[in-house]
Design an enzyme around this catalytic site. Structure first.
Site, short mmCIF file in Angstrom:
data_model
loop_
_atom_site.label_atom_id
_atom_site.label_comp_id
_atom_site.label_asym_id
_atom_site.label_seq_id
_atom_site.Cartn_x
_atom_site.Cartn_y
_atom_site.Cartn_z
N CYS A 171 -18.57 -12.73 -19.91
CA CYS A 171 -19.58 -12.71 -20.42
C CYS A 171 -19.74 -13.80 -21.53
O CYS A 171 -20.82 -14.75 -21.49
CB CYS A 171 -20.12 -11.32 -20.99
SG CYS A 171 -21.69 -11.12 -21.60
N GLY A 180 0.72 -1.11 -0.06
CA GLY A 180 -0.07 -0.09 0.09
C GLY A 180 0.77 1.25 -0.06
O GLY A 180 0.04 2.36 -0.34
N CYS A 213 -22.78 -7.25 -19.54
CA CYS A 213 -21.44 -7.45 -18.48
C CYS A 213 -20.43 -6.50 -19.03
O CYS A 213 -20.21 -6.29 -20.27
CB CYS A 213 -20.91 -8.87 -18.84
SG CYS A 213 -21.92 -10.04 -17.80
N CYS A 250 -27.49 -9.60 -16.82
CA CYS A 250 -26.62 -9.07 -18.03
C CYS A 250 -27.56 -9.69 -19.33
O CYS A 250 -28.23 -10.68 -19.25
CB CYS A 250 -25.37 -9.70 -18.12
SG CYS A 250 -24.87 -9.88 -19.95
#
Lengths: 362, 279, 285
Positions: free
Chosen positions: B271, B31, B265, B240
């Site tokens: 997808c 981080g 999607c 979707c």
């Protein structure tokens, strides 16, 4: 049925070939020669070299041609090329005091040893369109450089006269190896050497605006042009195997030294202060701007008050002066942001639903 | 076809070494934003130069590369970056998440769960989560050094006071391994839970801002929130229209002039696989 | 590290009651809350403040008066960690570690101290408030900075404190810009006191306010100082303010302390010529 947007690859290829055609222009016109750009658009070439941080007039001319005259795009091409070049080492510091001078003026002294030389300047031209240039490209009658009987001798630095009398702050030579901001990340607060590096690469328009703002009172520092000189200097490099340095070429430089408002107190005698600008090629607007902004950024070391002016704020200036960073980030908003926009769309819908419910309740 | 005029993956080896050092440091301090000497790349700043440099320093000839933008492999910028690596590195490319060893992404995390054998490289525009609260780098650096993150919490407080909920829908700030607050790049907050405890290495490259940060595998990532206003990963409440998935992030598509719309999607690979019944 | 934890501990336990023993002379505690020794700050060749020493006891309010340029604000800056003195010690009695020279603390510890045990009320509320953040966010910031993560409770504390400084709690979501000068100053005070500090630095807290608004603010401050048993260092050029709030008084001129003592004593029977001038030049209060 809807099919998710496809065909990005074909679209890109088509756009690129259209770009090639548009660059070339109508086929009946002669193609623009890079030598013509190099020699007849030499100030554009100088700007691309200065902000591209690469002294190579031929490559700069090529970049301008390839970029269809968009100078920031040309600078970008040069930068992207430069970054891939291997580093053999650093040259010795160039001696601008020994410059072979093409132009040299001082606004502080009427007459100076070495003389004032106007050189090829727009300064005293009347800005009237010269329609003769539409018609022909006839050479001017005489070449003033040849007309000059003796080539100007290396001229002493004008600020050295002030220096000798203690009238201006001394600029001690700094032996420390300066950091290279193209090889190491910029660290803030930055030393003056690093700041000058960033300014030398910085966008001319941005620095011009900042310098202008200091003149209009946003951290005014009363700059006089102590000396502005343009000319060529040899570049020397130390060759370790030889044990001495040899000349590897010659570059054109613009150097500007300003004499600025004095400092001093009851205990310290009054002294003028300095601002400095140095750029590749004939780029004097840039060198002047750089000197004014350099001086404005020195407020802390000179014990002046921070006025909160943009030109005094080194994080503001250094983080935003690079036009390649700026233009890239600005133009990236043209890229798709479907996903983030979708997330915002849903949030706003939800918030609207929520507040509509509250209104109903009330 | 590999362009022989350039080194493998464009960057010279010295530059790659410098970037790898920054990456290693970033992984060692999860981080934390590690400064690195970002190079000028042949694409503009803001168009993925950070991600491209991290990918270039990460790639080896055996890698299989996938590049997505907005979750899709065929958006223009994804195409452009994929072509760049095909030309300069000659590595194999794929559109299938599960086949890729390195995935460079802009604004999404793939729906298909990542594995220990994968590296996910994010393109990052502004790496500093505090930037729009505090413009000064010297000050934000101090904030991170002292973990003085009260101001970030104030921002979230203000959102709730104003809107009744935390009104940040993407680039939603997270706390990494209990220490640094990090901007996960502009992914929708729907993707935030995928950051947490992820088996893959996650690398974040910001070229213009000269920063690299990282999340090592299996790191605890907590989206900032309040105890009584917990973080919720949200998305459009639809299925979707192509594959019928109700659990993937959806793009809204305007289909006609009369305001007709459909939801599909954003992850095109997911997808297609899902429509085939493989996902 | 141990000190940081100790300070956090202090923050948690700094309920007004145990932090503020009664200042009655017969129960005087053994250590001063703040012990200042030889604090000196130069600006080049000019004196900011020189060789200032004093002790501040728990529950005590010390006034520092002088004209502008006397060094009182420089001194306050040195005491509160905003300026770095060239010499001297500023020893604060932390509850867990006992007396610590705050000038030798590392930055994180000093910052932690500044948002837990200490508070600073600026003359201009704009310097002490976040003008773009709501009143509730302003008051809640210190709580969030020390780990509070429950929105409802933070908000309840903010409402409570707005009430205590006589701001209508329904204005909790308004920004300070929408407040009058007097309200902004009271909001700044609430923002500072919400974390239960033990020592408050105040720089001309009533400066720039109308006389009637000043009176109300002084009244409020006096009440809070008494109720919470706060210790405070108060810088002002206004003798009426110190008369009302300060137990003891230091008079500064040219960066040096020229006279110090109990407030009434100094004001009613000034010994130093400069103090006499200062006292005679204002209307009696």
């Amino acid at each position: 049925m809807y099919v998710a947007v496809k065909g990005g690859e074909r679209a890109i290829d088509a756009a690129h070939s259209w770009l090639d055609r548009a660059r070339r222009g109508p086929a009946e016109q002669p193609v623009l020669d890079t030598a013509q750009i190099r020699d007849q658009m030499s100030l554009a070439v100088a700007r691309v070299m200065a902000e591209g941080s690469l002294y190579d007039p031929d490559l700069a001319a090529l970049a301008i041609k390839q970029a269809r005259g968009d100078l920031i795009e040309a600078i970008f091409l040069i930068r992207a090329y430069r970054t891939t070049l291997p580093r053999f080492g650093a040259s010795r510091p160039v001696k601008t005091g020994a410059m072979r001078i093409a132009r040299r003026i001082s606004a502080t002294f009427k007459d100076v040893p070495g003389g004032q030389i106007l050189g090829p300047t727009f300064d005293y031209t009347h800005r009237l369109l010269d329609f003769r240039l539409l018609a022909d490209g006839a050479l001017p009658a005489t070449d003033p450089a040849e007309a000059c009987e003796t080539l100007p001798e290396p001229a002493p630095r004008i600020l050295s006269f002030l220096d000798r009398d203690g009238m201006i702050e001394t600029a001690e030579p700094d032996q420390a190896e300066p950091a290279d901001l193209t090889r190491e990340p910029m660290e803030l607060p930055a030393e003056r050497a690093l700041r000058l590096q960033a300014l030398a690469r910085g966008d001319e328009g941005f620095l011009l605006g900042l310098a202008y703002s200091t003149q209009r009172g946003y951290a005014r520092n009363h700059a006089f042009v102590g000396e502005l000189r343009i000319g060529t200097v040899p570049v020397e490099m130390e060759i370790p195997e030889l044990g001495f340095s040899i000349e590897i070429g010659e570059i054109e430089l613009t150097e500007c030294e300003t004499v600025n408002q004095f400092k001093g107190s009851r205990t310290e005698p009054a002294q003028f202060t300095r601002g400095y600008g140095l750029t590749f090629g004939q780029t004097e607007r840039k060198a002047l701007s750089m000197a004014l902004v350099d001086r404005a950024l020195r407020w802390e070391e000179l014990g002046e008050d921070g006025q909160g002016a943009p030109a005094q704020d080194q994080e503001f200036v250094l983080s935003h002066c690079d036009n390649i960073q700026a233009t890239g980030f600005l133009e990236h908003i043209k890229l798709p942001h479907y996903v983030d926009f979708q997330a915002e769309l849903e949030l706003v819908r939800r918030l609207r639903d929520g507040s509509a419910g509250q209104e109903d309740a009330a | 076809m590999t362009d022989q005029a350039y080194n493998f993956a464009y960057l010279d080896e010295d530059t790659k070494r410098m970037i790898r050092r920054a990456i290693l440091k970033a992984i060692a301090i999860p981080g934390y934003q590690v400064p690195f000497a970002s190079r000028e790349m042949p694409m503009p700043y803001g168009w993925g130069t950070g991600g491209v440099q991290v990918t270039a320093a990460t790639l080896v000839p055996e890698d299989v590369l996938k590049v997505i933008d907005q979750g899709a492999d065929d958006t223009t910028n994804a195409v452009s970056i994929r072509k760049f690596f095909q030309r300069t590195a000659g590595v194999a490319t794929t559109e299938r998440t599960r086949d890729a060893t390195v995935i460079q992404t802009r604004h999404r995390i793939p729906e298909t769960p990542l594995t220990e054998d994968q590296i996910l490289v994010y393109q990052v525009p502004i790496p500093e989560p505090m930037r729009f609260l505090e413009p000064r780098e010297t000050e934000t650096r101090r904030i991170h050094a002292l973990a003085d993150y009260g101001l970030m919490q104030v921002r979230l407080y203000e959102d709730i006071a104003r809107h009744g909920e935390i009104a940040t829908s993407y680039a939603y700030p997270v706390e990494v391994a209990g220490r640094y607050v990090m901007d996960p790049s502009p992914i929708p907050k729907f993707d935030n839970p995928k950051l947490d405890d992820c088996p893959a290495i996650q690398l974040f490259g910001a070229g213009r801002e000269q920063r690299i940060h990282a999340v090592p595998p299996y790191t605890r990532i907590r989206s900032l929130d309040f105890e009584d206003h917990p973080f919720i990963a949200s998305k459009a409440d639809h299925a979707c229209a192509l594959c019928g998935s109700r659990k993937s992030y959806l793009d809204e598509v305007i289909t006609d002039d009369a305001g007709g719309r459909m939801f599909v999607c954003s992850d095109t690979d997911f997808c297609a696989e899902n429509a085939k019944g493989d996902a | 590290m141990a000190l940081t934890e100790a300070l956090e501990e202090t923050a948690r336990h700094a309920a007004p009651d145990d932090a503020a023993p009664d200042a009655a002379p017969d129960q005087a505690p053994a250590t001063p809350l703040l012990r200042v020794k030889g604090v000196t700050k130069m600006y080049g060749g000019r004196i900011g403040c020189a060789a200032v020493s004093f002790d501040l006891w728990p529950g005590e309010v010390l006034g520092i008066v002088g004209e502008s340029g006397s060094g009182k604000s420089t001194l306050l800056g040195c005491l509160s960690g905003q300026l770095r003195p060239d010499a001297g010690e500023v020893i604060f009695d932390t509850s867990a570690q006992g007396p610590v020279d705050t000038l030798k603390l590392a930055e994180p510890q000093r910052r932690l101290l500044a948002r837990t045990d200490w508070a600073f009320v600026h003359q201009n509320p704009r310097d002490g408030l976040r003008m773009g953040v709501s009143a509730g966010g302003n008051v809640g910031e210190r709580l969030m900075a020390t780990g509070a993560r429950h929105y409802g409770r933070i908000r309840a504390s903010a409402e409570d404190w707005l009430g205590r400084v006589e701001i209508d709690p329904t204005r909790i979501d308004d920004r300070p810009r929408q407040f009058s000068g007097g309200m902004q100053q009271r909001l700044q005070i609430a923002r500072n006191l919400v974390s239960g500090p033990r020592l408050v630095f105040m720089d001309e807290p009533t400066g720039g306010l109308d006389v009637s608004v000043q009176a109300r603010l002084l009244d409020l401050l006096r009440g809070l100082v008494r109720d919470m048993g706060l210790s405070a260092v108060l810088v002002t050029h206004d003798l009426a303010v110190v008369r009302l709030l300060a137990d003891r008084l230091m008079v500064m001129k040219g960066g040096r302390v020229v006279e110090a003592g109990l407030t009434d004593q100094v004001l009613d029977d000034p010994q130093h010529a400069y103090t006499q001038l200062l006292v005679s030049s204002v209307l009696q209060v």
